[in-house]
Design a protein around this motif. Structure first.
Motif, PDB file in Angstrom:
ATOM      1  N   GLY A   1      29.574  26.934 -23.488  1.00 32.08           N
ATOM      2  CA  GLY A   1      29.109  25.878 -24.382  1.00 32.08           C
ATOM      3  C   GLY A   1      28.202  26.397 -25.483  1.00 32.08           C
ATOM      4  N   ILE A   2      27.210  27.211 -25.109  1.00 30.09           N
ATOM      5  CA  ILE A   2      26.293  27.747 -26.118  1.00 30.09           C
ATOM      6  C   ILE A   2      27.025  28.728 -27.021  1.00 30.09           C
ATOM      7  CG2 ILE A   2      24.213  29.136 -26.445  1.00 30.09           C
ATOM      8  CD1 ILE A   2      23.105  27.874 -23.922  1.00 30.09           C
ATOM      9  N   GLY A   3      27.943  29.534 -26.450  1.00 31.88           N
ATOM     10  CA  GLY A   3      28.708  30.468 -27.270  1.00 31.88           C
ATOM     11  C   GLY A   3      29.581  29.750 -28.286  1.00 31.88           C
ATOM     12  N   VAL A   4      30.239  28.681 -27.869  1.00 32.01           N
ATOM     13  CA  VAL A   4      31.080  27.912 -28.797  1.00 32.01           C
ATOM     14  C   VAL A   4      30.214  27.243 -29.861  1.00 32.01           C
ATOM     15  CG1 VAL A   4      32.600  25.907 -28.974  1.00 32.01           C
ATOM     16  CG2 VAL A   4      32.952  27.569 -27.147  1.00 32.01           C
ATOM     17  N   MET A   5      29.038  26.735 -29.461  1.00 32.20           N
ATOM     18  CA  MET A   5      28.147  26.109 -30.438  1.00 32.20           C
ATOM     19  C   MET A   5      27.684  27.118 -31.486  1.00 32.20           C
ATOM     20  SD  MET A   5      24.748  25.658 -31.469  1.00 32.20           S
ATOM     21  CE  MET A   5      23.750  26.151 -30.074  1.00 32.20           C
ATOM     22  N   VAL A   6      27.270  28.313 -31.036  1.00 30.42           N
ATOM     23  CA  VAL A   6      26.821  29.336 -31.981  1.00 30.42           C
ATOM     24  C   VAL A   6      27.980  29.775 -32.880  1.00 30.42           C
ATOM     25  CG1 VAL A   6      25.896  31.673 -32.188  1.00 30.42           C
ATOM     26  CG2 VAL A   6      24.937  30.110 -30.503  1.00 30.42           C
ATOM     27  N   SER A   7      29.184  29.928 -32.309  1.00 30.45           N
ATOM     28  CA  SER A   7      30.352  30.302 -33.116  1.00 30.45           C
ATOM     29  C   SER A   7      30.680  29.213 -34.132  1.00 30.45           C
ATOM     30  CB  SER A   7      31.558  30.555 -32.209  1.00 30.45           C
ATOM     31  OG  SER A   7      31.319  31.652 -31.351  1.00 30.45           O
ATOM     32  N   SER A   8      30.594  27.942 -33.714  1.00 28.97           N
ATOM     33  CA  SER A   8      30.836  26.841 -34.644  1.00 28.97           C
ATOM     34  C   SER A   8      29.777  26.816 -35.731  1.00 28.97           C
ATOM     35  CB  SER A   8      30.846  25.509 -33.884  1.00 28.97           C
ATOM     36  OG  SER A   8      31.864  25.490 -32.905  1.00 28.97           O
ATOM     37  N   PHE A   9      28.535  27.060 -35.343  1.00 26.19           N
ATOM     38  CA  PHE A   9      27.438  27.117 -36.312  1.00 26.19           C
ATOM     39  C   PHE A   9      27.715  28.224 -37.336  1.00 26.19           C
ATOM     40  CE2 PHE A   9      22.496  26.786 -36.445  1.00 26.19           C
ATOM     41  CZ  PHE A   9      22.584  26.428 -37.777  1.00 26.19           C
ATOM     42  N   ARG A  10      28.093  29.394 -36.839  1.00 26.63           N
ATOM     43  CA  ARG A  10      28.357  30.517 -37.742  1.00 26.63           C
ATOM     44  C   ARG A  10      29.542  30.213 -38.660  1.00 26.63           C
ATOM     45  NH1 ARG A  10      30.634  35.452 -38.847  1.00 26.63           N
ATOM     46  NH2 ARG A  10      29.179  37.203 -39.092  1.00 26.63           N
TER      47      ARG A  10
ATOM     48  N   VAL B   1      21.696  38.048 -41.111  1.00 28.19           N
ATOM     49  CA  VAL B   1      20.483  37.387 -40.628  1.00 28.19           C
ATOM     50  C   VAL B   1      20.814  36.388 -39.527  1.00 28.19           C
ATOM     51  CG1 VAL B   1      18.632  35.791 -41.297  1.00 28.19           C
ATOM     52  CG2 VAL B   1      19.213  37.719 -42.770  1.00 28.19           C
ATOM     53  N   PHE B   2      21.907  35.646 -39.674  1.00 27.82           N
ATOM     54  CA  PHE B   2      22.321  34.676 -38.651  1.00 27.82           C
ATOM     55  C   PHE B   2      22.576  35.393 -37.324  1.00 27.82           C
ATOM     56  CE2 PHE B   2      25.312  32.243 -36.208  1.00 27.82           C
ATOM     57  CZ  PHE B   2      24.921  30.923 -36.387  1.00 27.82           C
ATOM     58  N   ASP B   3      23.345  36.469 -37.381  1.00 27.46           N
ATOM     59  CA  ASP B   3      23.669  37.198 -36.153  1.00 27.46           C
ATOM     60  C   ASP B   3      22.414  37.773 -35.513  1.00 27.46           C
ATOM     61  OD1 ASP B   3      26.344  36.625 -36.545  1.00 27.46           O
ATOM     62  OD2 ASP B   3      26.754  38.493 -37.611  1.00 27.46           O
ATOM     63  N   GLN B   4      21.495  38.271 -36.341  1.00 24.41           N
ATOM     64  CA  GLN B   4      20.244  38.821 -35.821  1.00 24.41           C
ATOM     65  C   GLN B   4      19.417  37.735 -35.147  1.00 24.41           C
ATOM     66  OE1 GLN B   4      19.149  42.045 -35.983  1.00 24.41           O
ATOM     67  NE2 GLN B   4      17.238  41.551 -34.925  1.00 24.41           N
ATOM     68  N   THR B   5      19.422  36.537 -35.731  1.00 23.29           N
ATOM     69  CA  THR B   5      18.622  35.441 -35.200  1.00 23.29           C
ATOM     70  C   THR B   5      19.058  35.048 -33.798  1.00 23.29           C
ATOM     71  OG1 THR B   5      18.245  34.599 -37.436  1.00 23.29           O
ATOM     72  CG2 THR B   5      17.881  33.064 -35.621  1.00 23.29           C
ATOM     73  N   PHE B   6      20.369  35.009 -33.567  1.00 27.57           N
ATOM     74  CA  PHE B   6      20.866  34.538 -32.276  1.00 27.57           C
ATOM     75  C   PHE B   6      21.196  35.678 -31.320  1.00 27.57           C
ATOM     76  CE2 PHE B   6      21.473  30.785 -34.884  1.00 27.57           C
ATOM     77  CZ  PHE B   6      21.074  29.785 -34.027  1.00 27.57           C
ATOM     78  N   MET B   7      20.760  36.904 -31.647  1.00 29.88           N
ATOM     79  CA  MET B   7      20.985  38.021 -30.737  1.00 29.88           C
ATOM     80  C   MET B   7      20.234  37.819 -29.428  1.00 29.88           C
ATOM     81  SD  MET B   7      22.576  40.843 -30.291  1.00 29.88           S
ATOM     82  CE  MET B   7      23.076  41.283 -31.958  1.00 29.88           C
ATOM     83  N   VAL B   8      18.996  37.285 -29.513  1.00 33.69           N
ATOM     84  CA  VAL B   8      18.218  37.031 -28.303  1.00 33.69           C
ATOM     85  C   VAL B   8      18.946  36.043 -27.398  1.00 33.69           C
ATOM     86  CG1 VAL B   8      15.998  36.232 -27.426  1.00 33.69           C
ATOM     87  CG2 VAL B   8      16.097  37.524 -29.546  1.00 33.69           C
TER      88      VAL B   8
END
Length: 808
Positions: free
Chosen positions: A488-497, A682-689
């Motif tokens: 769920g979180i992975g799909v949300m982050v992918s959709s966000f990106r 920057v987006f990818d760096q932000t959600f790396m954590v």
């Protein structure tokens, strides 16, 4: 103490039960502590950095481009009792890459910054301006940095055009009420030549009553009439805590949700371990009751035992969580620095409140999850305890009823938008919990259909898995929680990106973007009139749009006031979700976050206060925006400082070469593809954590499933011995256990797929709009599902293989 020793003797005979109980709780508390400390440290350091510049001040004057120092002189002469402080500010980096603030101020009259040096005038240090590069530090900070008085150190000033800056520690002072980490203080007369700002100020901060603020505002208007300011000057209220309230909200929300999920998974594993303990302790409990110990007395010793286990697991979690936060602090610092510019936010601050919260959560969660089951068990007669079934009670109807009640509450929160972000988060958590409660029934149905198919070994494995499902149900539920949350979180982050990528493709419609280098304080620069004239006169420029983004407030909330030239070439860059483009000077567009979060509507009149003063504007349309979760209004450019230019050209490469040769380092030239790539980086760096913590939660779940198979194997030794007596060799028994683990992991992953995508829908369609005001385009991101389908059976097989080696 004798009953307690008798209870604890079980863990000496079965150490896997102890390990399983401690592992789940420890890992869950570890992530809660780590994320609480990360969020607390980032916000506290952000507020502290702002407070160092403000002290007790409640107003500031900080226009774009700074101030003439003669303005401050005139204000002080016209109002002798004025409590104000002129400031120069810059961000520096030392040789280790750590960020420091350099604050130039009036050291001999600190005014609203007196709290930096203590509560009384006698506590203020004795400053001696014997060197032009003198700076001062607090004594504890100088000791921590190992910097002695009289020693010089070299720092780097600026980002676009860095230059070395050598500073000498002239002395130290005792800190006051404001945190003073990474703050270098010098006199403003020394700071001006050091920073190349002779005769200039960055800001003036004031401590004023409402009547005094009105008088100062009138004096500022008079100063503009005297030629001391090119543009109108307006006081702005200061609120460091409010400035930090938006700090990385999307990231902080993800981290907090992950920490609570980790805690839930950990408590599932503790509950699962205690269910096994209940099944093997029945004879011992019956013996204690037969010997005369009342059930309530037995429950008292069980509470003591659980409290000891929970305390030990929670304390280990506190230690590991602090170490994990320290390890992840650098990653979070880089992510927030990319979003908000330099800040000394890499300092890990241990929060007693956060540690106590995690400790109480671990203790209360462990007791709440296990005491009802123990008490229900002790209500049975000693004979039923001694001779009863060792299998843990299933209570299917209670479980189904609870799942139905949770789903009904989730539907109510979806139906009532006024439940806000809290209701949205409850829907996300409730959906995961309800589906986990339904999982045993779904697995039982699937296994029942598979039991009559395939070869004998497969049918035997399915039957064994179905028979022992009550023992493995909790661990499998925890595994489904982790897999579904990861999907769920992975799909949300992918959709966000994906949404941000589409938005960038629309917004970056120009061929070339021109910006001024940042000032030494890290703020946005402004293009000079000569530079603008030279750029716009280039023959390759077919169209251009000036742009500036200024801070503003509406109803006390910080927003952004963007101004640009509305040219036809940029219409496609701002697709309207509602309304029309502005046609009058007092008409603006509103960003989607402003309309969703703050309730702004098309046709509404807004009283906005910015650097230009109060203004009444009418909203004519709404546009999509992911650039600011504060909210933004878009206004036609009316003059003033130009921060950037959007240039259209039939030959952008030739235009870029011309401007580089003509202007050199006076401007930054950024092609649209370069901005696009940098924004996604920057987006990818932000959600790396977030990605790292997702892996840790999956690790917790797989530890749980492995421990469950280990304990299950111990409980099935008699059955395995029966199979061996019937001619099934140890090798075949181990193979049977491995196939059972792989099959159970695969079925769990398959059932977790719809749960994970359902969670993604809730996060995209409910949580994000209520939390940040933007809507995302749903993207399936099948890689997350494929990863779960591959990883779950492999990990289940490995866990059962390790357990089989120990018990067969």
């Amino acid at each position: 103490m004798l009953p307690l020793k008798a209870l604890l003797r079980l863990y000496r005979a079965h150490p896997w039960l102890l390990l399983m109980s401690l592992a789940g709780l420890t890992l869950g508390v570890t992530l809660v502590v780590a994320i609480e400390l990360l969020n607390h440290s980032a916000r506290t350091n952000f507020v502290a950095a702002r407070s160092q510049l403000a002290g007790e001040a409640n107003y500031r004057l900080a226009p774009q481009g700074g101030l003439d120092e003669r303005l401050y002189v005139q204000l002080v002469r016209s109002q002798p009792s004025l409590n104000a402080m002129p400031e120069l500010h810059a961000w520096l980096k030392d040789e280790q890459g750590r960020s420091f603030q350099l604050l130039g101020m009036d050291l001999f009259n600190p005014g609203p910054l007196r709290r930096l040096f203590g509560a009384t005038r006698e506590s203020e240090p004795d400053f001696s301006l014997s060197r032009t590069d003198s700076v001062w530090l607090t004594a504890p900070e100088a000791k921590r940095l190992g910097w002695q008085a009289g020693q010089s150190r070299t720092f780097v000033l600026g980002d676009e055009k860095p230059r070395p800056l050598t500073l000498t520690l002239a002395g130290t002072f005792e800190p006051g009420a404001v945190p003073m980490e990474r703050l270098l203080v010098t006199d403003i007369g020394l700071a001006q030549p050091l920073l190349g700002k002779a005769g200039r100020l960055d800001r003036i901060v004031f401590k004023l009553s409402e009547q005094e603020a009105t008088a100062v505002q009138r004096a500022l208007q008079a100063a503009q009439g005297a030629g001391l300011a090119a543009h109108p000057l307006w006081l702005e209220p200061i609120s460091p805590a409010l400035d930090a309230s938006q700090l990385g909200d999307a990231l902080a929300l993800n981290l907090t949700a992950l920490s609570l999920l980790a805690m839930a998974v950990g408590l599932f594993l503790v509950f699962n371990a205690q269910r096994f303990v209940q099944s093997v302790r029945r004879p011992l409990l019956a013996q204690l009751i037969i010997l005369g110990m009342a059930p309530r007395r037995v429950l008292h010793w069980l509470i003591v035992e659980l409290s000891l286990l929970a305390t030990l697991g929670s304390l280990l979690g506190l230690l590991l969580g602090s170490l994990l936060a320290l390890a992840l602090m650098g990653q979070l610092t880089q992510a927030l620095a990319d979003l908000y510019g330099p800040n000394p936010i890499d300092l890990l601050r241990l929060s007693p409140a956060s540690l106590a919260k995690a400790l109480v959560l671990g203790l209360a969660g462990t007791l709440a999850a296990n005491l009802p089951g123990w008490w229900q068990l002790l209500r049975q007669s000693p004979l039923a305890l001694r001779e009863g079934n060792s299998r843990p009670p299933a209570h299917p109807w209670q479980r189904r009823g609870l799942a139905l009640a949770i789903l009904l509450l989730c539907a109510l929160c979806l139906w009532r938008p006024e439940t806000g972000l809290g209701g949205a988060l409850f829907v996300a958590g409730g959906w995961l919990l309800a589906m986990a409660l339904i999982l045993p029934d779904a697995l039982r149905s699937l296994l029942g259909r598979l039991r009559a198919r395939g070869p004998l070994t497969a049918r035997l494995g399915v039957a064994e898995t179905l028979y022992h499902l009550d023992r493995t149900a909790i661990a499998v539920m925890a595994l489904q929680l982790a897999i579904a949350a990861a999907i769920g979180i992975g799909v949300m982050v992918s959709s966000f990106r994906s949404s941000v990528e589409i938005w960038l493709g629309q917004r970056l419609a120009a061929d070339l973007y021109v910006t001024a280098p940042k000032g030494v304080a890290g703020r946005k620069g402004a293009l000079s009139e000569q530079t603008l004239t030279a750029i716009l006169a280039a023959p390759e420029v077919s169209a251009a749009s000036r742009r500036a983004v200024l801070p503003a407030r509406w109803q006390g909330q910080p927003i952004e006031w963007a101004q640009m030239d509305f040219i036809p070439e940029l219409n496609a860059a701002y697709p309207l979700l509602a309304g029309r483009w502005p046609a009058a000077p007092d008409e603006v567009l509103a960003s989607e976050p402003l309309t969703v979060r703050l309730g702004v509507m098309v046709g509404q009149r807004l009283n906005v206060t910015g650097e230009q003063g109060p203004r009444q504007l009418t909203v004519t349309g709404v546009y999509q925006d992911y650039g600011s979760d504060k909210g933004q209004i878009l206004h036609a450019f009316e003059g003033g400082a130009v921060q950037s230019l959007a240039l259209f050209s039939p030959d952008p490469e030739r235009l870029g070469d011309r401007l580089r040769g003509q202007l050199g380092e006076q401007v930054n030239l950024l092609p649209a593809p370069a901005i696009h790539a940098a924004a996604l980086r920057v987006f990818d760096q932000t959600f790396m954590v977030t990605e790292l913590l997702k892996l840790l939660i999956l690790g917790i779940a797989f530890v749980g499933i492995g421990s469950a198979f280990m304990v299950l194997g111990l409980a099935r030794r008699g059955e395995l011995q029966t199979l061996q007596s019937l001619g099934v060799g140890p090798r075949h028994c181990r193979r049977l256990l491995v196939w059972q683990g792989a099959g159970l992991g695969l079925l769990t992953a398959l059932l977790a797929l719809p749960v994970g995508y359902g969670l993604a829908w809730v996060l995209i369609e409910v949580v994000n709009p209520r939390a940040f005001g933007w809507r995302l385009a749903f993207k399936a991101a099948p890689l997350h599902a494929v990863t779960a389908l591959l990883l779950a059976p492999v990990c289940g097989a490995l866990a059962s293989w390790y357990a089989a080696r120990r018990v067969v």
